[in-house]
Design an enzyme around this catalytic site. Structure first.
Site, PDB file in Angstrom:
ATOM      1  CG  HIS A  64      -1.805  -1.231   1.489  1.00 15.33           C
ATOM      2  ND1 HIS A  64      -3.075  -1.202   1.081  1.00 15.33           N
ATOM      3  CD2 HIS A  64      -1.426  -2.532   2.029  1.00 15.33           C
ATOM      4  CE1 HIS A  64      -3.610  -2.375   1.322  1.00 15.33           C
ATOM      5  NE2 HIS A  64      -2.620  -3.323   1.932  1.00 15.33           N
ATOM      6  CG  PHE A  65       3.799   2.217  -2.319  1.00 15.25           C
ATOM      7  CD1 PHE A  65       4.065   1.462  -1.271  1.00 15.25           C
ATOM      8  CD2 PHE A  65       4.590   1.862  -3.447  1.00 15.25           C
ATOM      9  CE1 PHE A  65       5.207   0.734  -1.221  1.00 15.25           C
ATOM     10  CE2 PHE A  65       5.636   0.989  -3.473  1.00 15.25           C
ATOM     11  CZ  PHE A  65       5.984   0.472  -2.077  1.00 15.25           C
ATOM     12  NE  ARG A  66      -1.161   3.819   3.841  1.00 10.77           N
ATOM     13  CZ  ARG A  66      -1.886   2.740   3.954  1.00 10.77           C
ATOM     14  NH1 ARG A  66      -2.979   2.226   3.377  1.00 10.77           N
ATOM     15  NH2 ARG A  66      -1.374   1.817   5.180  1.00 10.77           N
ATOM     16  CG  HIS A 181      -8.651  -8.242   3.548  1.00 10.25           C
ATOM     17  ND1 HIS A 181      -7.668  -7.447   3.921  1.00 10.25           N
ATOM     18  CD2 HIS A 181      -9.416  -8.533   4.598  1.00 10.25           C
ATOM     19  CE1 HIS A 181      -7.696  -7.416   5.313  1.00 10.25           C
ATOM     20  NE2 HIS A 181      -8.915  -8.270   5.699  1.00 10.25           N
ATOM     21  CG  HIS A 234      -3.136 -10.524   4.210  1.00 12.73           C
ATOM     22  ND1 HIS A 234      -4.654 -10.796   4.102  1.00 12.73           N
ATOM     23  CD2 HIS A 234      -3.482  -9.080   4.011  1.00 12.73           C
ATOM     24  CE1 HIS A 234      -5.417  -9.731   3.749  1.00 12.73           C
ATOM     25  NE2 HIS A 234      -4.698  -8.658   3.558  1.00 12.73           N
ATOM     26  CG  ASP A 304      -0.863  -6.147   4.065  1.00  8.75           C
ATOM     27  OD1 ASP A 304      -1.119  -5.181   3.407  1.00  8.75           O
ATOM     28  OD2 ASP A 304      -1.613  -6.593   5.063  1.00  8.75           O
ATOM     29  CG  HIS A 308      -1.181   3.387   9.208  1.00 11.63           C
ATOM     30  ND1 HIS A 308      -2.318   3.970   8.471  1.00 11.63           N
ATOM     31  CD2 HIS A 308      -1.486   2.043   9.240  1.00 11.63           C
ATOM     32  CE1 HIS A 308      -3.071   3.017   8.058  1.00 11.63           C
ATOM     33  NE2 HIS A 308      -2.790   1.607   8.237  1.00 11.63           N
TER      34      HIS A 308
HETATM   35  O1  DOR Z   1      -3.790  -4.150   8.256  1.00  8.74           O
HETATM   36  C1  DOR Z   1      -3.931  -3.593   7.246  1.00  8.74           C
HETATM   37  N1  DOR Z   1      -3.756  -2.594   6.686  1.00  8.74           N
HETATM   38  N2  DOR Z   1      -4.599  -4.432   6.336  1.00  8.74           N
HETATM   39  C2  DOR Z   1      -5.328  -4.137   5.284  1.00  8.74           C
HETATM   40  O2  DOR Z   1      -5.829  -5.040   4.650  1.00  8.74           O
HETATM   41  C3  DOR Z   1      -5.030  -2.744   4.822  1.00  8.74           C
HETATM   42  C4  DOR Z   1      -3.833  -2.220   5.345  1.00  8.74           C
HETATM   43  C5  DOR Z   1      -3.868  -0.553   5.022  1.00  8.74           C
HETATM   44  O3  DOR Z   1      -4.166  -0.095   4.122  1.00  8.74           O
HETATM   45  O4  DOR Z   1      -3.568  -0.099   5.993  1.00  8.74           O
END
Ligand code: DOR
Length: 444
Positions: A64-66, A181, A234, A304, A308
């Site tokens: 996830h590169f946001r 997921h 996962h 994964d 944050h």
């Molecule tokens: O822990 C997680 N964070 N699981 C996910 O499926 C999404 C990911 C996120 O995008 O923060």
């Protein structure tokens, strides 16, 4: 006349689908042009890799590169910086950005942002929804698409298809392998009161193993009904490994390094820093995931990577978001397991490059073979290093493994013949390009 190459990597031990051995690699035009003993050759650049191993480039098929929308956590440049620092040559990025990647326009926007700005090659998962289900077969074949990704249980962001009919509609329309997921939303909803304020150890109590298993059983049933192939991201429970071993005709499995490394007793030390969806659980699950890996039931390792900020993660549970960095630590953690005798180097390569090649059908990536892209992860199998927050290339700037000493370290990342990372430094400007897939070759 000696043969002339752009680049020659000499004297390394090459680890590949056909075994391990001393070989030289000759590269021309970004592709592998020769393999074997190359004594009488010349090249623009010759790199002596004596004492090092060369592996097919690591592919991380879940990050996830946001970007767009959440760049304060990460962006395509910083996420891919972290990737190449960790020896990763290509990533498949997830659709829970803002806006969500659920349309051709949103996908094209990501590809445009990524091209020659990401340090590694890339593909983007397109979020499957009830609204775009009828278009899934077109969306999954667009340039830069890794396929369709569906959240059956809610996690970070607004993507959710929690009913059988919605999943069925999507799977009726996909031809490529879609990724899931898999947690049962109704059960998550029902059990939400079991969360204990301030105690992240209650996360796996809330999102329990039955929530994961029930969802996975529903998904596999629908996959059989519709004749679709599914990839379950996962995997976190012993029960799913036991169930899925009987469904390898339709299902492929991903496991993450955190589910192989951490267990419930680590919540006392790490709290919400290790809060993930699906959660890290009791040690018996971790042991069964390892068995599944040893028995070949697991197909790929994905990180994964879900960054944050520290401020967000420091909020009291359950306000703390789920996710941790990971793209940079796949190679160090897994090489440490190789040194500890938990898996062979060949099996690691099977999970990090041949596996993605086999199940997602990338053109020219995932093997060290003449005609393939020269995507290579160069490692020093015996180097001892300590993983630190300071070295994390991600904007998040932290890893749950801060202070962990490992044996085995990525020292070079070569992408389409260019040395992108060498000894912890980014040495070539970003030239990331979309990965091509055999089931979606671009019409030119
Ligand atoms: O822990 C997680 N964070 N699981 C996910 O499926 C999404 C990911 C996120 O995008 O923060």
């Amino acid at each position: 006349m000696p043969q002339v190459f752009d680049l020659i990597l000499k004297n390394a031990t090459v680890v590949n689908h056909d075994g391990i051995g001393k070989r030289d690699i000759g590269v021309t035009g970004g592709r592998i042009a020769a393999l074997g003993d190359l004594p009488r050759v010349s090249a623009g650049e010759i790199v002596d890799c004596a004492g090092l191993h060369i592996l097919p480039g690591f592919i991380d098929s879940q990050v996830h590169f946001r970007e767009p929308g959440l760049e304060y956590k990460e962006d395509l440049e910083s996420g891919s910086r972290s990737a190449v620092l960790g020896g990763v040559t290509a990533v498949f990025e997830m659709p829970n950005t803002k806006p969500l990647t659920t349309s051709a326009e949103a996908l094209a926007d990501k590809v445009q942002r990524a091209r020659h700005r990401m340090h590694c090659d890339f593909a983007f998962w397109v979020g499957g929804t009830r609204e775009n289900a009828s278009l899934a077969g077109e969306l999954e074949r667009l340039p830069g698409a890794a396929g369709i990704k569906v959240f059956m249980g809610s996690s970070t962001g607004d993507l959710l298809v929690d009913d059988d009919e919605g999943v069925r509609e999507i799977l009726k329309n996909t031809r490529r392998r879609a990724a899931f997921h898999s947690e049962d939303e109704a059960r998550l909803h029902e059990r939400a009161p079991l969360r204990v304020a301030g105690d992240a150890a209650s996360h796996p109590v809330w999102r329990d193993e039955i929530a994961a298993l029930q969802s996975t059983q529903r998904l596999v049933r629908i996959a059989h009904e519709t004749g679709a192939r599914v990839h379950i991201l996962h995997i976190s429970t012993a029960e799913e490994v036991d169930f899925l071993r009987g469904h390898k005709d339709v299902a492929t499995l991903e496991v993450t390094p955190h589910h192989l490394t951490l267990a419930a007793d680590d919540y006392a030390r790490l709290g919400a820093w290790m809060q993930m969806n699906p959660p890290v659980r009791e040690a018996r699950h971790r042991e069964r995931l390892w068995q599944g890996l040893e028995q070949g039931i697991i197909d790929v390792i994905g990180s994964d990577h879900a960054p944050h900020t520290r401020e967000e993660k420091q909020k009291p549970y359950p306000q703390s978001p789920s996710g941790m960095t990971g793209v940079q630590t796949i190679a160090p953690l897994m090489l440490d397991y190789v040194n500890a005798g938990r898996l062979t180097l060949e099996r690691l390569v099977d999970l990090t490059s041949h596996g993605p090649n086999r199940i997602f059908g990338m053109s020219r990536k995932g093997r060290i073979a003449v005609g393939y892209d020269a995507d290579l992860t160069i490692i020093d199998l015996k180097r001892q290093e300590t993983i630190t927050n300071a070295a994390v290339g991600s904007k998040a700037g932290w890893t749950p493994y801060d202070g962990k000493t490992v044996t085995g370290w990525p020292v070079g990342t070569i992408i389409r013949g260019r040395r992108v990372m060498w000894e912890g430094e980014i040495v070539t400007p970003s030239v990331g390009e979309p990965v091509e897939f055999v089931e979606a070759l671009p019409k030119r």
